[in-house]
Every structure is written in C-alpha cells, then in structure tokens.
Design an enzyme around this catalytic site. Structure first.
Site, mmCIF file in Angstrom:
data_model
loop_
_atom_site.group_PDB
_atom_site.id
_atom_site.type_symbol
_atom_site.label_atom_id
_atom_site.label_comp_id
_atom_site.label_asym_id
_atom_site.label_seq_id
_atom_site.Cartn_x
_atom_site.Cartn_y
_atom_site.Cartn_z
ATOM 1 N N GLU A 54 11.189 -16.175 -26.263
ATOM 2 C CA GLU A 54 11.413 -15.204 -27.427
ATOM 3 C C GLU A 54 12.339 -13.955 -26.981
ATOM 4 O OE1 GLU A 54 7.927 -12.997 -29.645
ATOM 5 O OE2 GLU A 54 7.027 -15.106 -28.838
ATOM 6 N N ARG A 55 11.841 -13.505 -25.873
ATOM 7 C CA ARG A 55 12.345 -12.099 -25.674
ATOM 8 C C ARG A 55 14.095 -12.243 -25.674
ATOM 9 N NH1 ARG A 55 8.399 -12.434 -20.903
ATOM 10 N NH2 ARG A 55 7.128 -11.490 -21.795
ATOM 11 N N ARG A 80 38.741 5.053 -44.856
ATOM 12 C CA ARG A 80 38.240 6.262 -45.254
ATOM 13 C C ARG A 80 39.117 7.597 -44.358
ATOM 14 N NH1 ARG A 80 36.347 9.579 -48.495
ATOM 15 N NH2 ARG A 80 34.785 11.213 -47.907
ATOM 16 N N GLN A 149 26.227 7.734 -38.481
ATOM 17 C CA GLN A 149 26.967 9.111 -38.311
ATOM 18 C C GLN A 149 28.549 8.618 -38.820
ATOM 19 O OE1 GLN A 149 25.436 11.467 -37.432
ATOM 20 N NE2 GLN A 149 23.614 10.428 -37.788
ATOM 21 N N GLY A 152 28.953 8.759 -42.083
ATOM 22 C CA GLY A 152 28.772 10.655 -42.873
ATOM 23 C C GLY A 152 27.140 10.380 -43.692
ATOM 24 N N GLY A 153 26.851 9.971 -45.166
ATOM 25 C CA GLY A 153 26.187 10.146 -46.763
ATOM 26 C C GLY A 153 25.675 8.788 -46.984
#
Length: 164
Positions: A54-55, A80, A149, A152-153
């Site tokens: 599982e790990r 962008r 980050q 951005g927005g």
C-alpha cells in the site's frame, strides 16, 4: 456468515470519503481448514506485507501527481507570454520547473527501485516502503504547489486542471 458482523461505522473521516469504513467483528467464526489461507498465526506477516504494498501504491500516486503537474506547468509556461517572452524564459519559472523535474525524477527512480526490490512473499521491506511513501507524497504535493505558482491565478481555477 455466523459470527461475523459489522461494528461501528466510521463516517466523519478525512481522505477517501467515498469508501465506506467500519469495524469488522469476528466472534467464534467457524473456519473450515480448506478455507485457511497461509499458516495459522501468519496473518500479521500478511498484513505487514500488504501495508508495504500500500505504501508503494501511495508513493506511485505522488509520482503521478508530480508528472501531471509538471506537464501542466510546462505547457502553461510555454504558451503564456509576458513582456514579449514565453514565461519559461524567466529565471524564477525555470527554477520552479527544474526543481520540480529533478524531484520528480528522484522520486520516480526511488519508487521503481523500491517496487522492483519488493519481496511479495515476505514482509521486511519497511524501511524503503516507508521512505518512498514519505518522499514521493511530499514531493507530489510540492510539485503541484509549484505548478499552481507558475500558472498564477489561473492555476487556482478548476478549468486549468491544476487542482486535479
């Protein structure tokens, strides 16, 4: 089944809320010898082995999150433009992408090495399975944070896929 019942249902929990969780109660359950899996008293080793597996699976989820985040951050930084240049031409963006890629590759390598060395017939791989889960889940979150980050927005909005 005689002797089996569901105990307390656990409803207010973090994490995977879609999976029903309850205590399993076994009281004097008759078990024919033909239905016995493994050796009597060997369940602890089986459970520990299953936790190790599982790990590794959880570590793989972290690596997958990092991979998807890197793809999204790289595509956005390429497409962008700001101040007449692609975002990926700016040093801080390059740093975010480079750190994320290096951490992703380290985690992926650690994951593959741990999975390859996992002995599915025995427990005793705990150091690597604990370590790979710790590293890869933290790394996946950090890479996803960097992707947000870089975007951005827009990285905070559902339409960009950053929250996936």
């Amino acid at each position: 089944m005689a002797g089996f019942s569901l105990g307390q249902r656990l409803k207010d929990k973090c994490g995977m809320r879609a999976s029903p969780t309850a205590e399993l109660v076994f009281e004097n359950v008759p078990l024919p010898a033909a239905n016995l899996i493994g050796q009597p008293g060997g369940a602890t080793v089986c459970m520990m082995r299953n936790l190790e597996i599982e790990r590794v699976v959880l570590a793989a989820m972290g690596v997958g999150i990092a991979r998807r985040s890197l793809e999204a951050m790289n595509a956005y930084a390429t497409d962008r433009r700001a101040f007449g240049a692609s975002l990926r031409d700016f040093g801080q963006i390059q740093r975010h992408i480079a750190e994320s890629y290096a951490e992703y590759m380290a985690g992926k390598t650690y994951l593959y090495q741990t999975a390859l060395g996992l002995d599915l017939d025995d427990a005793g791989n705990r150091l690597d399975t604990d370590g790979v889960k710790l590293y890869c889940t933290t790394m996946g979150k950090n890479v996803a944070d960097r992707a947000i980050q870089v975007m951005g927005g827009y990285g905070y909005m559902g339409e960009c896929g950053g929250g996936e």
